[in-house]
Write a protein that holds these residues in place. Sequence first.
Motif, short mmCIF file in Angstrom:
data_model
loop_
_atom_site.label_atom_id
_atom_site.label_comp_id
_atom_site.label_asym_id
_atom_site.label_seq_id
_atom_site.Cartn_x
_atom_site.Cartn_y
_atom_site.Cartn_z
N UNK A 192 0.31 -6.59 7.30
CA UNK A 192 -0.85 -7.37 6.82
C UNK A 192 -1.03 -8.63 7.66
N UNK A 193 0.10 -9.28 7.99
CA UNK A 193 0.03 -10.51 8.78
C UNK A 193 -0.50 -10.22 10.18
N UNK A 194 -0.02 -9.12 10.75
CA UNK A 194 -0.46 -8.75 12.10
C UNK A 194 -1.96 -8.44 12.10
N UNK A 195 -2.37 -7.71 11.06
CA UNK A 195 -3.81 -7.39 10.97
C UNK A 195 -4.65 -8.63 10.78
N UNK A 196 -4.08 -9.55 9.97
CA UNK A 196 -4.81 -10.80 9.73
C UNK A 196 -5.01 -11.56 11.02
N UNK A 197 -3.97 -11.60 11.83
CA UNK A 197 -4.03 -12.31 13.11
C UNK A 197 -5.04 -11.65 14.05
N UNK A 198 -4.95 -10.34 14.10
CA UNK A 198 -5.88 -9.58 14.95
C UNK A 198 -7.33 -9.82 14.51
N UNK A 199 -7.51 -9.73 13.18
CA UNK A 199 -8.85 -9.93 12.62
C UNK A 199 -9.40 -11.31 12.99
N UNK B 212 -3.81 2.25 1.81
CA UNK B 212 -3.23 1.34 0.83
C UNK B 212 -1.75 1.05 1.08
N UNK B 213 -1.01 2.03 1.60
CA UNK B 213 0.42 1.82 1.83
C UNK B 213 0.65 0.74 2.89
N UNK B 214 -0.08 0.87 3.97
CA UNK B 214 0.10 -0.08 5.08
C UNK B 214 -0.23 -1.50 4.65
N UNK B 215 -1.25 -1.63 3.81
CA UNK B 215 -1.70 -2.97 3.43
C UNK B 215 -0.65 -3.68 2.58
N UNK B 216 0.28 -2.95 2.01
CA UNK B 216 1.29 -3.57 1.17
C UNK B 216 2.41 -4.20 2.02
N UNK B 217 2.56 -3.76 3.23
CA UNK B 217 3.60 -4.28 4.10
C UNK B 217 3.20 -5.66 4.62
N UNK B 218 3.94 -6.70 4.24
CA UNK B 218 3.53 -8.06 4.63
C UNK B 218 3.44 -8.24 6.15
N UNK B 219 4.35 -7.60 6.89
CA UNK B 219 4.33 -7.77 8.35
C UNK B 219 3.07 -7.16 8.94
#
Lengths: 200, 278
Positions: A122-129, A113-120
């Motif tokens: 989250x954005x990186x994960x979104x791109x990877x996904x 949950x902590x990591x998901x709060x970091x916008x950077x």
Amino acid sequence: MVTDEQELIQRLARGDRSAFRELVETHKKKIYFLALDMVGNPADAEDVSQEVFLRVFRSFKTFKQDARLGAWIYRITYNASIDHLRKRAVTPEPMADEALEAGFQSHAQIAEPQASLDPAVAAERGLLRDRIEKALRNVSPREKAVFLLRHYEDLSLKEIAESLELTVGSVKSYLFRAVRKLRTELVPCRTDMNPEASHD
Amino acid sequence: MIDCEEYRERMIEALYGELGEDDKASFDAHLGSCASCAAEFKAMTATLALLDKRERPDPGPAFWDGYWDRLSKRLDKEISPAPSGRPARERLSAIFNVFPKWAYPLAGAAALVVVGILIGRTVLSRPAPPLQKAQQPPALTAPGVQQASAPVLRARNYIDRSKLIILALVNYDPESQDAYGLDLPRQKQLSRELVNEASGLKNDLKDPAQKRLRELVSDLETILIQIANLESANDLSAVEFVKQGAESRGIMFKINLAEMGPDGKGGRRAPQVKPSII
């Protein structure tokens, strides 16, 4: 000695509804996620996964009792997914965006949950996904099914061959082609987003 | 000499840890001496590591808790007899459920045949205007001629055999039939034999009046090549591709027309007369 699976099969053959519920509870997540990966969105995945269980219920008399139940259910899932894609006759939309819009929780949000709060992050994960989902859409349904069963469901090559009624040689060939295509599609990710991979 | 292709075949097993000890030692030794295979293996390993990071959205506990109830409702709908006050659609569906699933494609094929006959009769039996009658395209105005030429007879035979193979595949329903029931290896073998016959037959069907027959043989050849190349009856997308190919080419309709038309089983052979240009 009768194993748990053999006992379950015998009860299913007698039309025992509680046995059917056991089967559903045991396999529902695997079947749902395989269907989700095959058809691309959660609403369709639930529909397909339920269709799989209904087909199991309807056609249990055709199940060869010396076969593996799991392999048979995976085969039905693959066939039901292909039928669904054929009916829909369009390329599936990226599933993750729809899922997130629908308010679903991702595994990552539950686990970190902590990591998901970091916008950077989250954005990186979104791109990877997005890139991974796009890459997966570029492999054929058969290659994709073989890859998903090996990589995410952890079936052996032999078990995949049994599930999809292929030879082990064909499974290897489909899997090799799938990984090769994914490698080509994901080259920018490996270098841009996963720096340690490029330093190997 | 080291055969890279052989080692690449083992790469998948190596990636997923399915190589035996000896094979793994041999594979590792090869990677140590082959930069190309080593690079490919490394890239694939990195790709799989990246794919490990993939997250699938979990619908959450509420979804899973209610899963059985939602499925159960669908199941109840299927197995419980519908009440008398049920909607018309359900009643209609119940009536049709009396027939086995395989009966529908068969009925569809039969309906196609009937429609084909009706259309064929309408189109081919239309009386020609008196002035054109003498020059009418041969097949339409050649009553009484019962003997077909050798190529036409061969073409009829070819069409009959092709039709059986295509019908078996078109009517194959993977949900209700065992793939072994289709006997795909046999169908593939027959398809290959027919494909081999096709080019000779097309060369022999030279007469302009046999143009339609030649085109049909050519269309059938295309579909038969696809059948001969099918990997498995369970490869539903490939089977469906063949079915759609047959459908888009109107194969069954053309066969029906050929069977009752000028060169078909209707018995009216095309005399060797040039077609009218009127």
